[in-house]
Design a protein around this motif. Structure first.
Motif, PDB file in Angstrom:
ATOM      1  N   GLU A   1       0.777  -0.897  -0.094  1.00 45.41           N
ATOM      2  CA  GLU A   1      -0.097   0.393   0.092  1.00 45.41           C
ATOM      3  C   GLU A   1       1.043   1.064  -0.759  1.00 45.41           C
ATOM      4  OE1 GLU A   1      -3.075   2.123  -0.520  1.00 45.41           O
ATOM      5  OE2 GLU A   1      -3.331  -0.097  -0.442  1.00 45.41           O
ATOM      6  N   ILE A   2       0.636   2.663  -0.528  1.00 48.44           N
ATOM      7  CA  ILE A   2       1.303   3.621  -0.786  1.00 48.44           C
ATOM      8  C   ILE A   2       0.284   4.779  -1.218  1.00 48.44           C
ATOM      9  CG2 ILE A   2       2.361   5.046  -1.889  1.00 48.44           C
ATOM     10  CD1 ILE A   2       3.734   3.063  -4.075  1.00 48.44           C
ATOM     11  N   ASP A   3      -0.048   5.401   0.619  1.00 50.63           N
ATOM     12  CA  ASP A   3      -0.949   6.289   0.754  1.00 50.63           C
ATOM     13  C   ASP A   3      -0.268   7.633   0.749  1.00 50.63           C
ATOM     14  OD1 ASP A   3      -3.578   6.090   2.135  1.00 50.63           O
ATOM     15  OD2 ASP A   3      -2.633   7.837   2.940  1.00 50.63           O
ATOM     16  N   PHE A   4      -1.036   8.543  -0.250  1.00 47.13           N
ATOM     17  CA  PHE A   4      -0.030   9.848   0.388  1.00 47.13           C
ATOM     18  C   PHE A   4      -1.200  10.658   0.557  1.00 47.13           C
ATOM     19  CE2 PHE A   4      -0.421  14.100  -1.547  1.00 47.13           C
ATOM     20  CZ  PHE A   4       1.598  14.562  -0.827  1.00 47.13           C
ATOM     21  N   ASP A   5      -1.794  11.176   1.722  1.00 49.97           N
ATOM     22  CA  ASP A   5      -2.309  12.255   2.505  1.00 49.97           C
ATOM     23  C   ASP A   5      -3.834  11.612   2.263  1.00 49.97           C
ATOM     24  OD1 ASP A   5      -3.215  14.481   3.775  1.00 49.97           O
ATOM     25  OD2 ASP A   5      -2.570  15.905   2.054  1.00 49.97           O
ATOM     26  N   GLY A   6      -3.932  10.349   2.748  1.00 55.42           N
ATOM     27  CA  GLY A   6      -5.204   9.864   2.379  1.00 55.42           C
ATOM     28  C   GLY A   6      -5.436   9.227   1.515  1.00 55.42           C
ATOM     29  N   THR A   7      -4.733   9.657   0.278  1.00 58.25           N
ATOM     30  CA  THR A   7      -5.541   8.394  -0.977  1.00 58.25           C
ATOM     31  C   THR A   7      -4.340   7.828  -1.079  1.00 58.25           C
ATOM     32  OG1 THR A   7      -5.447  11.215  -1.635  1.00 58.25           O
ATOM     33  CG2 THR A   7      -5.121   9.186  -3.877  1.00 58.25           C
ATOM     34  N   SER A   8      -4.732   6.486  -1.749  1.00 61.00           N
ATOM     35  CA  SER A   8      -4.131   5.044  -2.030  1.00 61.00           C
ATOM     36  C   SER A   8      -3.114   5.307  -3.389  1.00 61.00           C
ATOM     37  CB  SER A   8      -5.052   3.880  -2.424  1.00 61.00           C
ATOM     38  OG  SER A   8      -4.707   2.987  -2.299  1.00 61.00           O
ATOM     39  N   LEU A   9      -2.140   5.069  -4.290  1.00 64.55           N
ATOM     40  CA  LEU A   9      -1.782   5.698  -5.156  1.00 64.55           C
ATOM     41  C   LEU A   9      -1.615   4.420  -5.785  1.00 64.55           C
ATOM     42  CD1 LEU A   9       1.179   7.895  -4.128  1.00 64.55           C
ATOM     43  CD2 LEU A   9      -1.301   8.617  -4.230  1.00 64.55           C
ATOM     44  N   VAL A  10      -1.623   3.250  -5.385  1.00 63.73           N
ATOM     45  CA  VAL A  10      -1.514   1.763  -5.642  1.00 63.73           C
ATOM     46  C   VAL A  10      -2.168   2.404  -6.949  1.00 63.73           C
ATOM     47  CG1 VAL A  10      -1.374  -0.288  -5.823  1.00 63.73           C
ATOM     48  CG2 VAL A  10       0.172   0.383  -4.193  1.00 63.73           C
ATOM     49  N   ASP A  11      -2.414   1.619  -8.036  1.00 61.82           N
ATOM     50  CA  ASP A  11      -3.447   1.783  -9.059  1.00 61.82           C
ATOM     51  C   ASP A  11      -4.098   3.109  -8.947  1.00 61.82           C
ATOM     52  OD1 ASP A  11      -3.197  -1.340  -9.158  1.00 61.82           O
ATOM     53  OD2 ASP A  11      -4.196  -1.814  -7.931  1.00 61.82           O
ATOM     54  N   LEU A  12      -3.488   4.077  -9.020  1.00 61.15           N
ATOM     55  CA  LEU A  12      -4.055   4.950  -9.139  1.00 61.15           C
ATOM     56  C   LEU A  12      -4.667   5.332 -10.911  1.00 61.15           C
ATOM     57  CD1 LEU A  12      -5.433   7.696  -7.153  1.00 61.15           C
ATOM     58  CD2 LEU A  12      -3.185   9.076  -7.973  1.00 61.15           C
ATOM     59  N   PRO A  13      -5.400   6.137 -11.104  1.00 66.03           N
ATOM     60  CA  PRO A  13      -4.935   6.256 -12.609  1.00 66.03           C
ATOM     61  C   PRO A  13      -4.654   7.176 -13.024  1.00 66.03           C
ATOM     62  CG  PRO A  13      -8.118   6.604 -11.362  1.00 66.03           C
ATOM     63  CD  PRO A  13      -6.880   6.272 -10.077  1.00 66.03           C
ATOM     64  N   ARG A  14      -4.209   7.159 -14.151  1.00 66.14           N
ATOM     65  CA  ARG A  14      -2.915   8.337 -14.773  1.00 66.14           C
ATOM     66  C   ARG A  14      -3.947   9.641 -14.753  1.00 66.14           C
ATOM     67  NH1 ARG A  14       1.336   7.971 -17.389  1.00 66.14           N
ATOM     68  NH2 ARG A  14       1.159   5.907 -18.205  1.00 66.14           N
ATOM     69  N   ARG A  15      -5.060  10.016 -14.349  1.00 65.38           N
ATOM     70  CA  ARG A  15      -5.769  11.395 -15.022  1.00 65.38           C
ATOM     71  C   ARG A  15      -5.314  12.096 -13.332  1.00 65.38           C
ATOM     72  NH1 ARG A  15     -10.242  12.931 -13.418  1.00 65.38           N
ATOM     73  NH2 ARG A  15     -10.702  10.395 -14.157  1.00 65.38           N
ATOM     74  N   ARG A  16      -5.021  10.723 -12.520  1.00 62.21           N
ATOM     75  CA  ARG A  16      -4.787  11.558 -10.790  1.00 62.21           C
ATOM     76  C   ARG A  16      -3.962  11.545 -10.568  1.00 62.21           C
ATOM     77  NH1 ARG A  16      -8.860   9.490  -6.440  1.00 62.21           N
ATOM     78  NH2 ARG A  16      -7.900  11.295  -5.649  1.00 62.21           N
ATOM     79  N   TRP A  17      -3.074  10.964 -11.080  1.00 60.75           N
ATOM     80  CA  TRP A  17      -1.573  10.576 -10.770  1.00 60.75           C
ATOM     81  C   TRP A  17      -1.249  12.028 -11.050  1.00 60.75           C
ATOM     82  CZ3 TRP A  17       1.945   9.193  -7.906  1.00 60.75           C
ATOM     83  CH2 TRP A  17       1.619   7.936  -7.507  1.00 60.75           C
TER      84      TRP A  17
END
Ligand SMILES: Nc1ncnc2c1ncn2[C@@H]1O[C@H](COP(=O)(O)OP(=O)(O)OP(=O)(O)O)[C@@H](O)[C@H]1O
Ligand code: NI
Length: 355
Positions: A79-95
Motif C-alpha cells: 500500500e502507498i498512501d499519500f495524504d489519505g489517497t491510495s496511490l497503488v492503482d491510481l488512474p493516470r489522470r489522477r497521478w
C-alpha cells in the motif's frame, strides 16, 4: 497518524516482468522481486533519507511513490498512501494531478528534464501558470523570486538563459525550482546532488533545507552517499538487497548502528569528512535481484553470522534499548542477533558536524 504525509506499507516491487499496464499485478506477468516488504512513513515537513548500495531498491521505491515505475517494474503488493489517497492503482489522470502539484521530484541528471531550446525562465514560469494559475507577469515575478530564494545570483539574468548556458549546480537549482513551483507537500530527491562537486552539492543541500524551513516541505531523499543524507535528513532508512535493514533518527543511527551492514557502511562512508567519501567499499557483493534467500540477506558478508541467521526470515524489529527520547517504534533493525552483538561505533564526529 494525522501527521503522516506518505505512508508505505509492505511494498513489494518486481522487475523484469512483461511490460503490461499499471493495473496488472506482477504475478500475472512474471518478473522477480527487487523490493520486499518495505514499510515507512514520511511526516509533514520531515526529511527522510534512503541510503544503501547500488541496486538495493532505493530508486524503485521512490518511483513507485511517484507512479513512474519503468515498464516491466510493478508494485506486486503493498500500500502507498499519500495524504489519505491510495496511490497503488491510481488512474493516470489522477497521478497527473498529484505530480508536480502535491509531490515534486528531482533526479540526478537535471539537463534531461529541461527543454534545451527554451529559456529556463520560460520553463519555470510555465509551472507557475499551470500549477498555481498565475498570469504571465505574475508567473515571471514568482519564477525570478524563486530562483533568487534558491541561491542563484542575478536571478533575472538566469531567467533569460538557456540550459546550456548554466553550470550543473545552477541547472540543478533550476530543476529544483520547477519541482517546487507548485508548492508540493513532498519532494522526492533521488541522487539530486550526486553529479555535483562538493561545494555546489553543499549549496543545493542548503537550498533544500531552506525550502523545508520556509514551506514545511517534506523531503524523501535518496543517496548512496551517507554524508548527504546525514546532513539533510531527520531519519535514515538503510536499504540492503531490496529490504530496509535499519531505520531511525539520523543522529542515533550514525552513533549507534544496530545492523552490521549499517556499521560497515559507516566505516567506509566517513560521514563528516567530505574528502574521504567513497574511497572504500564493503567486501563482497549483495545477492542478485530475485535470489531466493531464506534467512538474512547480508549473511554472506557479515562478520557476526551464525547458522541461526540463515535458518529463518529475519524481521525488522524495534530496537529494545533505544535511547530515551527515541519515540517507540522509530528505531528498527533487521538483525537476528540484535542486542547480542557489539558493533563498532563510527569514527568520532567532526566538530560542528551536521547531525
Ligand atoms: N527497469 C528495470 N528493469 C529491470 N530491473 C530493474 C529496473 N529498474 C531497477 N531494476 C533492478 O532492481 C534493483 C533495484 O534497483 P534500484 O534502481 O531501485 O536501485 P538503487 O538502490 O536506486 O541503486 P543506485 O544506488 O544504483 O541508484 C536493481 O538490481 C536493478 O537492476
Ligand atoms: Ni537509484
Amino acid at each position: 497518524m494525522p501527521d503522516d504525509l506518505l505512508r508505505v506499507e509492505d511494498l513489494n516491487i518486481t522487475v523484469g516482468g512483461a511490460p503490461f499496464g499499471r493495473r496488472r499485478r506482477a504475478r500475472d506477468v512474471g518478473g522477480v522481486p527487487a523490493v520486499q516488504g518495505v514499510s515507512f512513513t514520511v511526516r509533514r515537513g520531515e526529511a527522510v533519507g534512503f541510503v544503501g548500495e547500488s541496486g538495493s531498491g532505493k530508486t524503485l521505491t521512490c518511483r513507485a511513490a511517484l507512479g513512474v515505475l519503468a515498464p516491466g517494474c510493478t508494485v506486486s503488493s503493498g500500500e502507498i498512501d499519500f495524504d489519505g489517497t491510495s496511490l497503488v492503482d491510481l488512474p493516470r489522470r489522477r497521478w497527473d494531478g498529484l505530480r508536480g502539484t502535491r509531490i515534486g521530484a528531482v533526479f540526478q541528471d537535471p539537463g534531461s528534464y529541461l527543454n534545451p531550446s527554451h529559456t529556463v525562465g520560460r520553463q519555470l514560469a510555465e509551472q507557475f501558470r499551470i500549477k498555481v494559475g498565475h498570469r504571465r507577469r505574475e508567473a515571471r515575478q514568482a519564477a525570478i523570486a524563486l530562483l533568487g530564494t534558491l541561491g542563484l545570483h542575478q536571478p533575472e539574468l538566469v531567467y533569460h538563459q538557456y540550459p546550456h548556458e548554466l553550470s550543473g549546480g545552477m541547472l540543478q537549482r533550476v530543476v529544483l525550482a520547477i519541482a517546487v513551483a507548485g508548492e508540493p507537500d513532498l519532494l522526492v530527491a533521488d541522487e539530486a546532488t550526486t553529479a555535483l562537486d562538493v561545494t555546489v552539492q553543499a549549496e543545493v543541500l542548503e537550498a533544500l533545507d531552506l525550502l523545508r524551513a520556509e514551506r514545511g516541505l517534506a523531503i524523501l531523499a535518496v543517496s548512496h552517499d551517507l554524508a548527504v543524507i546525514a546532513q539533510l535528513c531527520d531519519r535514515i532508512l538503510v536499504f540492503y538487497a531490496g529490504e530496509i535493514v535499519e531505520a531511525g533518527p539520523t543522529a542515533d543511527v550514525l552513533a549507534n548502528p544496530r545492523h552490521p551492514y549499517t556499521a560497515a557502511l559507516l566505516r567506509v562512508a566517513s560521514v563528516g569528512d567530505w574528502r574521504r567519501r567513497e574511497l572504500d567499499v564493503i567486501d563482497g557483493a549483495a545477492p542478485p535481484v530475485g535470489a531466493r534467500i531464506t534467512g538474512c540477506r547480508f549473511a554472506d558478508r557479515c562478520a557476526f553470522v551464525t547458522d541461526a541467521c540463515r535458518a529463518a526470515p529475519v524481521e525488522l524489529r524495534a530496537v529494545p534499548d533505544a535511547p530515551a527520547g527515541t519515540p517507540g517504534g522509530e528505531r528498527f533493525a533487521r538483525c537476528a542477533r540484535l542486542g547480542e552483538i557489539e558493533l563498532t561505533p563510527r569514527v568520532p564526529e567532526r566538530a560542528g558536524a551536521p547531525a
